[in-house]
Design a protein around this motif. Structure first.
Motif, PDB file in Angstrom:
ATOM      1  N   MET A   1       0.846  -1.187   0.000  1.00  0.00           N
ATOM      2  CA  MET A   1       0.000   0.000   0.000  1.00  0.00           C
ATOM      3  C   MET A   1       0.890   1.249   0.000  1.00  0.00           C
ATOM      4  O   MET A   1       1.824   1.349   0.802  1.00  0.00           O
ATOM      5  N   GLN A   2       0.613   2.175  -0.903  1.00  0.00           N
ATOM      6  CA  GLN A   2       1.377   3.415  -0.958  1.00  0.00           C
ATOM      7  C   GLN A   2       0.950   4.350   0.176  1.00  0.00           C
ATOM      8  O   GLN A   2      -0.221   4.385   0.556  1.00  0.00           O
ATOM      9  N   THR A   3       1.914   5.101   0.684  1.00  0.00           N
ATOM     10  CA  THR A   3       1.614   6.083   1.727  1.00  0.00           C
ATOM     11  C   THR A   3       2.103   7.454   1.275  1.00  0.00           C
ATOM     12  O   THR A   3       2.976   7.560   0.398  1.00  0.00           O
ATOM     13  N   ARG A  20       5.446   1.635   8.203  1.00  0.00           N
ATOM     14  CA  ARG A  20       6.015   0.290   8.010  1.00  0.00           C
ATOM     15  C   ARG A  20       4.905  -0.750   7.882  1.00  0.00           C
ATOM     16  O   ARG A  20       4.946  -1.619   6.992  1.00  0.00           O
ATOM     17  N   ILE A  21       3.899  -0.662   8.750  1.00  0.00           N
ATOM     18  CA  ILE A  21       2.802  -1.639   8.733  1.00  0.00           C
ATOM     19  C   ILE A  21       1.932  -1.444   7.496  1.00  0.00           C
ATOM     20  O   ILE A  21       1.567  -2.420   6.812  1.00  0.00           O
ATOM     21  N   VAL A  26      -1.356  -5.401   1.066  1.00  0.00           N
ATOM     22  CA  VAL A  26      -1.570  -5.402  -0.390  1.00  0.00           C
ATOM     23  C   VAL A  26      -3.068  -5.284  -0.710  1.00  0.00           C
ATOM     24  O   VAL A  26      -3.486  -5.538  -1.836  1.00  0.00           O
ATOM     25  N   HIS A  27      -3.857  -4.908   0.284  1.00  0.00           N
ATOM     26  CA  HIS A  27      -5.318  -4.739   0.214  1.00  0.00           C
ATOM     27  C   HIS A  27      -6.011  -5.845  -0.585  1.00  0.00           C
ATOM     28  O   HIS A  27      -6.863  -5.589  -1.439  1.00  0.00           O
ATOM     29  N   THR A  88      -5.081 -14.780   9.243  1.00  0.00           N
ATOM     30  CA  THR A  88      -5.477 -14.992   7.848  1.00  0.00           C
ATOM     31  C   THR A  88      -4.533 -14.319   6.857  1.00  0.00           C
ATOM     32  O   THR A  88      -4.306 -14.829   5.758  1.00  0.00           O
ATOM     33  N   CYS A  89      -3.976 -13.164   7.218  1.00  0.00           N
ATOM     34  CA  CYS A  89      -3.246 -12.302   6.278  1.00  0.00           C
ATOM     35  C   CYS A  89      -2.023 -12.999   5.671  1.00  0.00           C
ATOM     36  O   CYS A  89      -1.132 -13.441   6.397  1.00  0.00           O
ATOM     37  N   PRO A  90      -1.931 -13.072   4.338  1.00  0.00           N
ATOM     38  CA  PRO A  90      -0.766 -13.698   3.700  1.00  0.00           C
ATOM     39  C   PRO A  90       0.471 -12.797   3.691  1.00  0.00           C
ATOM     40  O   PRO A  90       1.571 -13.262   3.397  1.00  0.00           O
ATOM     41  N   SER A  91       0.282 -11.512   4.018  1.00  0.00           N
ATOM     42  CA  SER A  91       1.400 -10.564   3.961  1.00  0.00           C
ATOM     43  C   SER A  91       1.973 -10.234   5.336  1.00  0.00           C
ATOM     44  O   SER A  91       2.920  -9.458   5.442  1.00  0.00           O
TER      45      SER A  91
END
Length: 409
Positions: A1-3, A20-21, A26-27, A88-91
């Motif tokens: 995700m861009q910040t 960082r988080i 990757v939404h 659950t999150c793959p990232s």
């Protein structure tokens, strides 16, 4: 995700951590599939992905931005902090750390009403001191018709009294976190733990100066008060740690998950960072102790059919899903299957008081799943879940260690 943080913002430690988080997300939306509030409400803003976007907009927005409103806070308040999304999150997005940052920021920018502030202050003062809580609990049971409806259902009619605690001294010694509400709501839990460990040649060293772990303050966005409690507990435990205690045992998985985070939450405190790291390393849920012991020598009379509710703080935060079930199976208990065991029961610290409608729906869904296998009793590993599930006055709910202790005769 861009910040899109400014260079000035990037100098702030909490923005550095948030960025960082955020950049790991990757939404993809996999998190929404296992989020209890998203499943219940169907609103993107009440799922992890939507809340991440809300927090990103909040943290990137300049001071005084009129788009930062109470609505943003509402959706953050509705989060159970169950960490199911992290499982659950793959990232590997560390959602709960971002949530702590977002909640602190929205609290600062959009002050709550006087009534909300008063309620949260009262909850903190009522629950974090064991003696005060027990006194108020007895008062509430005496004058139950006058107790607010949100609290009335949480009061057990008569908790199981604590049995004796062995005074035997063993070469193996551990500390136990007594907890703040558990001594009043389920006084036998820690006593049963002491008896069980005594049979295994392990003694419990008291540390009466230690108090609330600090989780309640964090649940209610009083984060600095929570850190103060962490430091006080470390001070109380430290002489015993220097004397060589083997572990700091928790029988409430919510407390255990929080104490294991002391190292992270005090990492920037030069006076406590190293001590906090040591405390977090010593923190063990009772199941982590028992599963390493020769349980087969205990001679348990395991005749009950149990449904085990695995608290979110045990399976998602501490990554101990299946551990209690493994111990109970080794001891000979019959476990009934539980559908959707990964979902939260709705307790979540003070959530069942501050968000009663959602919490009640989640509780009833969880009880339907637990009771589907026709168990004799429901057992769990966290006082919040135990009290919340029992508030429906359906199948009896106890801490699993109490049932093991009772089966020893």
């Amino acid at each position: 995700m861009q910040t899109h943080f400014t260079d000035a913002d990037r100098q702030k430690p909490h923005i550095q951590e948030a960025e960082r988080i955020l950049r790991t997300c990757v939404h993809c939306g996999f998190c929404n599939a296992t989020c209890p509030t998203y499943q219940l409400l169907g609103d993107e803003r009440d799922g992890p992905r939507g809340r991440i976007y809300l927090m990103k907009e909040l943290l990137e927005s300049p001071e005084g931005d009129t788009e930062v409103t109470e609505e943003t806070r509402l959706h953050l308040d509705r989060c159970l902090t169950c960490q199911n999304c992290e499982t659950t999150c793959p990232s590997g997005v560390e959602y709960h750390k971002l949530l702590n940052i977002g909640r602190a920021e929205i609290e600062r920018r959009v002050p709550r009403s006087a009534a909300e502030r008063a309620e949260r202050f009262a909850l903190r003062k009522m629950m974090v001191d064991p003696k005060r809580f027990q006194a108020l609990l007895k008062l509430g049971q005496t004058f139950k018709p006058l107790v607010p409806a949100k609290l009335k259902s949480k009061m057990p009619p008569a908790p199981v009294e604590a049995g004796h605690r062995p005074s035997t001294r063993h070469s193996r010694q551990m500390l136990i976190l007594e907890g703040c509400v558990q001594p009043g709501l389920s006084p036998n839990t820690n006593a049963a733990t002491a008896r069980l460990l005594d049979r295994l040649g392990i003694g419990l060293t008291p540390a009466f100066e230690a108090g609330c772990c600090g989780a309640i303050d964090f649940h209610l966005n009083a984060q600095e008060a929570g850190r103060a409690r962490m430091r006080a507990n470390i001070d109380a435990w430290w002489p015993h740690i220097e004397s060589g205690v083997e572990a700091i045992v928790q029988t409430a998985s919510g407390c255990g998950a929080f104490v294991k985070e002391y190292a992270e939450m005090l990492k920037d405190d030069p006076a406590y960072a190293e001590k906090a790291k040591r405390v977090s390393a010593l923190a063990k849920d009772i199941v982590e102790i028992l599963r390493e012991e020769p349980l087969e020598t205990l001679g348990v009379n395991a005749h009950k059919r149990l449904a085990f509710h695995c608290p979110c703080t045990l399976q998602h935060a501490q990554k101990l899903g299946g551990a209690v079930e493994g111990v109970l199976t080794r001891l000979g208990f019959q476990l009934s299957p539980v559908q959707d065991a990964h979902l939260c029961c709705g307790s979540a610290g003070t959530y069942s008081i501050t968000q009663p409608e959602i919490a009640t729906q989640l509780r009833d869904n969880k009880l339907n799943a637990l009771e589907a296998g026709d168990p004799d009793m429901i057992v769990t590993a966290n006082i919040g879940c135990q009290t919340h599930l029992a508030s429906a006055r359906r199948t009896a709910v106890r801490h699993w260690v109490e049932i093991v202790d009772a089966a020893l005769g």
